[in-house]
Scaffold this active site. Sequence first.
Site, PDB file in Angstrom:
ATOM      1  N   LYS A   1       0.821  -1.216   0.000  1.00 45.65           N
ATOM      2  CA  LYS A   1       0.000   0.000   0.000  1.00 45.65           C
ATOM      3  C   LYS A   1       0.858   1.270   0.000  1.00 45.65           C
ATOM      4  O   LYS A   1       0.429   2.309  -0.491  1.00 45.65           O
ATOM      5  CB  LYS A   1      -0.921   0.023   1.222  1.00 45.65           C
ATOM      6  CG  LYS A   1      -1.791  -1.212   1.425  1.00 45.65           C
ATOM      7  CD  LYS A   1      -2.837  -1.346   0.349  1.00 45.65           C
ATOM      8  CE  LYS A   1      -3.980  -2.300   0.712  1.00 45.65           C
ATOM      9  NZ  LYS A   1      -3.624  -3.715   0.797  1.00 45.65           N
TER      10      LYS A   1
HETATM   11  C1  LIG Z   1      -4.320  -4.833   0.333  1.00 45.42           C
HETATM   12  C2  LIG Z   1      -3.535  -6.084   0.287  1.00 45.42           C
HETATM   13  C3  LIG Z   1      -3.824  -7.090  -0.642  1.00 45.42           C
HETATM   14  C4  LIG Z   1      -4.986  -6.991  -1.592  1.00 45.42           C
HETATM   15  O1  LIG Z   1      -4.795  -6.009  -2.576  1.00 45.42           O
HETATM   16  P1  LIG Z   1      -6.045  -5.435  -3.399  1.00 45.42           P
HETATM   17  O2  LIG Z   1      -5.480  -4.338  -4.216  1.00 45.42           O
HETATM   18  O3  LIG Z   1      -7.024  -4.960  -2.380  1.00 45.42           O
HETATM   19  O4  LIG Z   1      -6.576  -6.567  -4.209  1.00 45.42           O
HETATM   20  C5  LIG Z   1      -3.000  -8.205  -0.671  1.00 45.42           C
HETATM   21  N1  LIG Z   1      -1.969  -8.341   0.195  1.00 45.42           N
HETATM   22  C6  LIG Z   1      -1.679  -7.400   1.110  1.00 45.42           C
HETATM   23  C7  LIG Z   1      -0.554  -7.630   2.050  1.00 45.42           C
HETATM   24  C8  LIG Z   1      -2.436  -6.243   1.190  1.00 45.42           C
HETATM   25  O5  LIG Z   1      -2.129  -5.310   2.096  1.00 45.42           O
END
Ligand SMILES: *Cc1c(COP(=O)(O)O)cnc(C)c1O
Length: 502
Positions: free
Chosen positions: A116
């Site tokens: 993120k």
């Molecule tokens: C948010 C997240 C995901 C999922 O990603 P999306 O874009 O919501 O599909 C997968 N793994 C981790 C560690 C995340 O923080």
Amino acid sequence: MLYNSTQNAGEVVSAAQAIAQGISKDGGLFVPQEFPHYDTATLEALLKEDYKGRAKKVFSDFLTDFTAEEINDCVEKAYTEQKFNGSNPAPITYCKNGGKELNILELWHGPTCAFKDMALQILPHLLTKSLKKTNDGKTAVILVATSGDTGKAALEGFKDVENTKIIVFYPVDGVSPMQKHQMNTQEGNNVTVCAIEGNFDDAQTGVKKIFTTQSVNEKLGENNMLFSSANSINWGRLLPQIVYYISAYCDMVNAGKIKLGDKINVVVPTGNFGNILASYYANIMGLPINKFICASNSNNVLTDFIKTGVYDKNRHFYTTISPSMDILVSSNLERLLYKLTGNSDTTVREWMNALKTDGKYEVSDEVKAVIKDKFYGGCCDDVQTKATINKLFTEDNYLCDTHTAVAVNVYEQYLAETGDNTPAVIASTASPYKFSKAVLEAVAPNEELPSTEFEMVDRLNAVSNVEVPAPLAGLKNKTARFSDVTASQKMEGYVLSSLGIE
Ligand SMILES: *Cc1c(COP(=O)(O)O)cnc(C)c1O
């Protein structure tokens, strides 16, 4: 370049408006009206650039209402060596897995150790500039629903950013102890963190409802504030994610793993469908991608959707060891459907309304056919996830987190089923130390577990010899600032009272 809502093609806005607003008034998501095209010569030019150079190119093609200086400023501030622990914020580890090469795109070297950060380190810069262009003088109130990683990454990105306030809601029993501790210890004068009694979908539904409630929006307006979103429904979250797929492709060409023009597969551990959608958008722009492999945990609503064309969220919700994927309503799927229906706002609106009222919808045969052709959906449970972590660690000496392990497991299923040997990029989305308990159980199954989170971190470090990222190690002696818990029905009141405008 202009953007319109997936649920109302007549709602047309600039990039700055799309980013400042987050979500369209009709509840739809903003999408670009067309995509820039990157031919081989464009990609060839990007081979010589570093990550920041590639990012500047992509941003300038989508954010046509930003000046070159503005884009430069955003990119330079976001992707510093210091914040991302090196000059490439998204490096690839090449790992041999039983003779099969795994190209692991590590997206978690940022300040909160999850992917993120790739978007949330730049979003605040994009947003403050967007606000100046569109709503000068207003304070943006960022409401976040998080399954763990977005919350911390958004808090870290927005802390003490002028003209912003941020309120994060997370499911009280739905995040890892490390994720909870990361959020509850957050510093900054403009931040609030609150747990809700419910799961991630309850949090996300609550936030979406507050965004679109007129009376609340009016109250904010009277107080010179407006809502914005740091969730992946915000275009400013999605756009930065396109960059790392293009950058990874360039890095693989430069490393001699593929030739320019060769196709790759991408494997993405998926929750809200933002990360995998970014790879799909990169492909629309011309990045040669053969298959999008969508990996889910036991909350396998997307696996079923890709196989059958029926999206049905009426099912048991599992709390798993990969909590950032514990999601039954994948918001960004709406953007894919908009593209696959040939930009049909009426069809998307119909399906999204059916999802709201019946919890399910079925797409048309044409859409099913494209999805079957380009996507592969697979899932695995917690036992399989741990077995994959163990296998990768014992056979390749590579320690991965639970989400990445789901992707590796599903990729192995895909290989066994198809024999497709197109080189694959696996998105690695978090540091294993964010999920130390599950990872430790996986690599040292016969050991008795230590009792506290940080003892588990230390034990995992001793077992694996993998360095603990500094931002996580530094949390050990911090005390929590936040401990509020509220009912999911009371989120609106909580927001107004924490803004002091009841
Ligand atoms: C948010 C997240 C995901 C999922 O990603 P999306 O874009 O919501 O599909 C997968 N793994 C981790 C560690 C995340 O923080």
